[in-house]
Design a protein around this motif. Structure first.
Motif, short mmCIF file in Angstrom:
data_model
loop_
_atom_site.label_atom_id
_atom_site.label_comp_id
_atom_site.label_asym_id
_atom_site.label_seq_id
_atom_site.Cartn_x
_atom_site.Cartn_y
_atom_site.Cartn_z
N GLU A 202 3.88 0.15 -0.88
CA GLU A 202 3.47 -0.41 -2.17
C GLU A 202 3.28 -1.92 -2.08
O GLU A 202 2.35 -2.47 -2.71
N LEU A 203 4.11 -2.62 -1.33
CA LEU A 203 3.94 -4.06 -1.19
C LEU A 203 2.65 -4.40 -0.46
O LEU A 203 1.97 -5.37 -0.79
N HIS A 204 2.31 -3.59 0.53
CA HIS A 204 1.03 -3.81 1.21
C HIS A 204 -0.14 -3.58 0.24
O HIS A 204 -1.07 -4.39 0.18
N GLU A 205 -0.06 -2.50 -0.54
CA GLU A 205 -1.18 -2.15 -1.41
C GLU A 205 -1.32 -3.09 -2.61
O GLU A 205 -2.45 -3.48 -2.96
N ALA A 218 -0.63 -18.15 -2.18
CA ALA A 218 0.48 -17.33 -2.63
C ALA A 218 1.75 -17.64 -1.85
O ALA A 218 1.70 -18.02 -0.67
N ARG A 219 2.86 -17.47 -2.54
CA ARG A 219 4.19 -17.67 -1.92
C ARG A 219 5.07 -16.49 -2.28
O ARG A 219 5.01 -15.96 -3.40
N VAL A 220 5.92 -16.11 -1.33
CA VAL A 220 6.87 -15.00 -1.51
C VAL A 220 8.27 -15.51 -1.21
O VAL A 220 8.48 -16.24 -0.23
N HIS A 221 9.23 -15.13 -2.05
CA HIS A 221 10.63 -15.44 -1.84
C HIS A 221 11.42 -14.13 -1.73
O HIS A 221 11.13 -13.16 -2.43
N ASP A 227 10.36 -8.45 10.93
CA ASP A 227 9.29 -9.19 11.61
C ASP A 227 7.90 -8.67 11.24
O ASP A 227 6.95 -9.44 11.07
N ARG A 228 7.78 -7.35 11.14
CA ARG A 228 6.45 -6.79 10.82
C ARG A 228 6.01 -7.20 9.41
O ARG A 228 4.82 -7.38 9.17
N LEU A 233 2.53 -10.84 6.02
CA LEU A 233 2.36 -11.95 5.08
C LEU A 233 1.53 -13.06 5.71
O LEU A 233 0.59 -13.60 5.09
N ALA A 234 1.87 -13.42 6.93
CA ALA A 234 1.15 -14.51 7.60
C ALA A 234 -0.32 -14.16 7.80
O ALA A 234 -1.21 -14.99 7.59
#
Length: 399
Positions: A202-205, A218-221, A227-228, A233-234
């Motif tokens: 779901e996070l990928h989609e 965008a920024r994620v906390h 690692d994957r 994200l990168a």
């Protein structure tokens, strides 16, 4: 009243979102003149992990935000419940508490019968680890406070509780509010843990791919990003900024134009009606929100007006594009969502429900353990059906 709260940790929210709501409730009770005693184990993994990662100043920073909340740390092996609960009228026990403590408190309540005892559940364990919950002995508890009707139904149908009341999480609006003076720095911010495989797809989609498609800043906390996940994200151009203390979240929302909500699979698939606390906090801050699917079975919000709903990743991309392209549209969605939170979903509303329930327990007879009459599952908020005998008595000083 004197109210005792047993929880995993009150000041540390490192990998521990349960602290958000509990702090708001404790602060609201304190503001109304109630004496709140908070107890947490001296070896709480959240507090230990926070100090190990960021040093003791991180705990002191949280304590400065809530200066009147001073939790008492205990060792379960030496905890004297007679001394700890002397003069206490109400005891609230969060589900992350040690099962041995849960059992001992139930036995103590049954033996002394001089305070009201509540078990507070804000987790999906009844679905994902039912054996652990069913083994708990809650026969000495007056009531379970569940953060959704689906949770309360399970407690009753499985014979774990004699009574269950819906007590949704909510926003601490002393802290979560718009900060219009803060300048926007990015398009999107998302705050949450990657998790244990409960929402990876779901996070990928609904997050990674829409950001990539639109080329957003965008920024994620959050914590527990393997690692994957960091590589994904990168690759999408998303900045990963690690853990963020929850009291700094309003500033993070103020620096972004939009945010998203990606519920964990147990809530989206099996426990309808439970949004968890992040949407309440985001809407209270006045940031436009787009949510991945979850069933608002209890009509907490007005989907499409308080926030936008994306059924697919493609819809998420289009909703984000529309909000960013039309500031007036975005402002209208954000303002509608904030009005709904202020009207129905603040910690002050939840304290009203709790105090009314405490009063009602003095009058209403208890049902047999496991009896699941529909009337046993009561709702929190304005549509609760709980009779407010004296609304003015419990009104928040900040209302």
């Amino acid at each position: 009243m004197r109210i005792a709260l047993f929880c995993h940790s009150l000041l540390s929210d490192w990998d521990h979102a349960d602290a958000h709501f509990l702090r708001g409730i404790a602060a609201e009770l304190d503001a109304r003149g109630h004496d709140v005693l908070a107890f947490e184990p001296e070896d709480a993994w959240s507090a230990l992990g926070l100090v190990a990662a960021y040093g003791p100043d991180a705990l002191r920073e949280a304590a400065a935000v809530y200066p009147r909340l001073r939790p008492r740390r205990y060792a379960l092996s030496t905890l004297d419940l007679d001394a700890a609960l002397a003069g206490v009228d109400v005891v609230l026990v969060h589900e992350r508490s040690d099962p041995e403590l849960v059992r001992r408190l139930g036995e103590h309540r049954a033996r002394t019968d001089r305070y009201r005892l509540f078990f507070h559940d804000t987790h999906h364990g009844l679905i994902t680890d039912p054996a652990a919950i069913v083994r708990r002995d809650l026969s000495g508890y007056d009531c379970v406070l569940g953060f959704g009707k689906s949770v309360c139904d399970l407690y009753l149908s499985r014979g774990v509780a004699r009574r269950a009341v819906v007590w949704h999480e909510a926003a601490d609006t002393r802290l979560f509010r718009p900060l219009p003076q803060v300048e926007k720095e990015r398009d999107l911010v998302w705050i949450g843990n990657w998790g244990d495989g409960e929402r990876t797809a779901e996070l990928h989609e609904f997050l990674v791919e829409p950001v990539r498609a639109l080329g957003l800043r965008a920024r994620v906390h959050g914590v527990r990003y393997p690692d994957r996940a960091l590589s994904a994200l990168a690759d999408a151009g998303i900045e990963y900024a690690g853990w963020l203390p929850n009291h700094r979240v309003p500033d993070a929302y103020a620096r972004a134009r939009i945010t998203v909500h990606v519920p964990r699979r147990p809530y989206a698939a099996w426990l309808p009606g439970i949004p968890t606390i992040r949407p309440f906090e985001a809407l209270a801050c006045g940031i436009p929100l787009v949510s991945a699917p979850w069933a608002d079975a209890e009509r907490l919000f007005s989907p499409g007006r308080d926030y936008l709903v994306a059924r697919t990743g493609a819809e998420m991309t289009e909703h984000l594009r529309a909000l960013l392209a039309d500031p007036e549209f975005a402002r209208g969605v954000a303002e509608h969502g904030r009005r709904t939170v202020l009207a129905r979903h603040t910690c002050a509303h939840r304290v009203d429900t709790l105090l009314d329930l405490i009063d009602e327990l003095l009058l209403r007879p208890c049902y047999r353990l496991g009896e699941a009459a529909e009337d046993d599952v009561e709702r929190s908020g304005p549509a609760s059906g709980v009779r407010r005998r004296d609304p003015g008595r419990y009104r928040s000083p900040l209302a």
